[in-house]
Design an enzyme around this catalytic site. Structure first.
Site, PDB file in Angstrom:
ATOM      1  N   ASP A   1     -37.109  20.397   9.382  1.00  0.00           N
ATOM      2  CA  ASP A   1     -35.566  19.780   9.330  1.00  0.00           C
ATOM      3  C   ASP A   1     -35.482  18.606   8.874  1.00  0.00           C
ATOM      4  OD1 ASP A   1     -32.744  20.404   9.610  1.00  0.00           O
ATOM      5  OD2 ASP A   1     -32.905  21.154  11.603  1.00  0.00           O
TER       6      ASP A   1
ATOM      7  N   ASP B   1     -25.219  23.526   7.812  1.00  0.00           N
ATOM      8  CA  ASP B   1     -25.294  24.670   8.252  1.00  0.00           C
ATOM      9  C   ASP B   1     -24.115  25.819   7.934  1.00  0.00           C
ATOM     10  OD1 ASP B   1     -27.676  23.676   9.506  1.00  0.00           O
ATOM     11  OD2 ASP B   1     -26.664  23.327  11.474  1.00  0.00           O
TER      12      ASP B   1
END
Length: 401
Positions: free
Chosen positions: A148, A203
Site C-alpha cells: 500500500d 478504493d
C-alpha cells in the site's frame, strides 16, 4: 535471529545490483480473495482459515481462485532487531502455521504491507525495513504481497516500489507483487518491470454508481471505477495487469449489479480478487464468482483488455479479443430502465483501437454463446434481439467457425 540478520546483510550486498521481479507469475490475471472489503481490521486466523476452507468447498478453487490474502491489521510489533511479527492475539499460531494450513488446501498465501512508516490502519509499515520484511515473508511461505501507499510523505513511488521488489527478489521466494498506490503516480507508465499488477484508482465501494466521500479521499462505486480505466488497456498484458481494485460481489449490491460488476472485471482482464465473506455466500454469489465461461474470458491467454465500442442512452457495447480469433461481447446497461438490444452483426466492422485485432462480420461467421443464460444462440448471420435489465449485462462469446 542472528542468522536472519546475517542473511539480511548479505542479501542487500549481493542482490541489489541485478534484482528484478519474479518471472512466470500472473501470466493471466491473478484470482483469489482478500480480507479487506468485508472484514477490514476485524481479522484473525479463524476468519482466514474459514475463507480458505470455503474457497475449496464452494468450488472457487476448482474455478481457478488460488490466493488467500490477509490485508491490513495483522501486524504485531517489531522485535529489537527490527523484524516484524504477527499480532499474537489475532494469530496465536503464527503466520508460518497459517501459511502451511492454506498451502495444505492447495492454495497460496498472501499478506499486506505498506511502503510508508505506517500502514493505512496505523500498523508498522515497511519503510526502512523492506529487506527484513521480505526475509520474514519468505520464511513464512508468503506467495503474494499487496503493498500500500499510506504515510509515505514525499517518497518517490517508483523508487519505493523498486526497493521492495528488490527486497523480495533477494529473499529468494517467488512472490506476486501487487502495487497499491491508487494510480496517483501513473504506475501503468513505470511499473511493468516492478510489479505484477498495479492499482489504477482509489478504493472500490459496494455500490453501483456512487462516490463515498471520506474527506480528503473518496472510495468509488463500480461504474465510477470502470470509467477510470479509460485509456489504460494498452499498458496491461501477461505478467503485468491493471488492477481496478478487489471485487464487491456478494457485499450488498443486487444480483444484477453483482453480475455486471463481475462481467466487466472479466472484460477488463482485471485481477479477480473476491472481497466478500466466502464462508457465508448465497447461491447467486457462488454462481457469479464461479461462472466458468466468464472466467475463461478473463483468463484468456492473449491477455487483452476489452474496449468500449459504443454507448447510447446508458447502453454500452464492449468487445474483447480472445485467442483463436474468438471475441467476447458485453452489453452493459448502466441505466435505471430496461434496454432493448438490436445488434445486426453484419453492419459492424470491429477494430481494436490499441492492438491489431479486427473483424468484419460480413466476411467471418461466428457461433454465439450467451454466457449468463448458458445457452447457444444463432450465428452472427442473424441479428441479436434481446432485452437487458437495468444495471445488468448480456455477455456473449463469439466462436469463429
Amino acid at each position: 535471529m542472528k542468522n536472519l540478520f546475517f542473511i539480511f546483510f548479505i542479501t542487500v550486498l549481493n542482490f541489489e545490483s541485478y534484482a528484478q521481479k519474479f518471472d512466470n507469475i500472473a501470466e493471466t490475471p491473478p484470482m483469489g480473495w482478500n480480507s479487506w472489503n468485508k472484514f477490514a481490521c476485524n481479522i484473525n486466523e479463524q476468519v482466514i482459515r474459514a475463507a480458505a476452507d470455503a474457497m475449496v468447498s464452494s468450488g472457487m478453487k476448482d474455478a481457478g481462485y488460488e490466493y488467500i490474502v490477509i490485508d491490513d491489521c495483522w501486524h504485531g510489533e517489531r522485535d529489537a532487531d527490527g523484524f516484524i511479527h504477527a499480532d499474537k492475539e489475532k494469530f496465536p499460531s503464527g503466520m508460518k502455521a497459517l501459511a502451511d494450513y492454506i498451502h495444505s488446501k492447495g492454495l497460496k498465501f498472501g499478506i499486506y504491507s505498506d511502503a510508508g512508516t505506517e500502514t493505512c490502519g496505523g500498523e508498522p509499515g515497511s519503510r526502512g525495513h523492506e529487506y527484513q520484511d521480505a526475509i520474514k515473508y519468505a520464511s513464512w511461505g508468503v506467495d503474494y504481497l499487496k503493498y500500500d501507499w499510506c504515510n509515505t510523505g514525499k517518497q518517490n513511488a517508483e523508487a519505493s516500489y523498486t526497493t521492495m521488489r528488490n527486497a523480495l527478489y533477494s529473499a529468494g521466494r517467488p512472490i506476486l507483487f501487487a502495487i497499491c498506490e491508487w494510480g496517483d503516480n501513473k504506475p501503468w507508465e513505470w511499473a511493468q518491470d516492478i510489479g505484477h499488477m498495479w492499482r489504477t484508482t482509489g478504493d472500490i465501494y459496494a455500490c453501483w454508481d456512487c462516490e463515498e466521500d471520506h474527506g480528503d479521499w473518496s472510495s468509488w462505486g463500480v461504474l465510477k471505477i470502470l470509467d477510470m480505466q479509460d485509456g489504460l488497456r494498452k499498458y496491461a498484458g501477461p505478467g503485468h495487469w491493471n488492477d481496478p481494485d478487489m471485487m464487491e460481489v456478494g457485499n450488498g449490491m443486487s444480483v444484477a449489479e453483482d453480475r455486471a460488476h463481475f462481467a466487466m472485471w472479466c472484460m477488463l482482464s482485471a485481477p479477480l480478487i473476491a472481497g466478500n465473506d466466502l464462508a457465508d455466500m448465497s447461491a447467486e454469489t457462488v454462481a457469479i464468482l464461479t461462472n466458468k465461461d466468464m472466467i475463461a474470458i478473463n483468463q484468456d491467454s492473449l491477455g487483452i483488455q476489452g474496449f468500449k465500442y459504443s454507448s447510447k442512452e446508458g447502453l454500452e457495447t464492449w468487445f474483447k479479443p480472445l485467442k483463436n480469433g474468438d471475441w467476447a461481447v458485453t452489453f452493459l446497461n448502466r441505466a435505471d430502465q430496461e434496454h432493448q438490444v438490436n445488434f445486426n452483426w453484419e453492419d459492424h466492422q470491429i477494430e481494436d483501437p490499441d492492438f491489431e485485432y479486427r473483424v468484419d462480420f460480413k466476411n467471418t461467421l461466428f457461433s454465439v454463446r450467451d454466457i449468463w443464460a448458458q445457452k447457444d444462440l444463432k450465428t452472427t448471420k442473424h441479428a441479436l434481439n434481446a432485452r437487458v435489465a437495468p444495471h445488468d449485462v448480456i455477455t456473449l462469446r463469439l466462436v469463429k467457425k
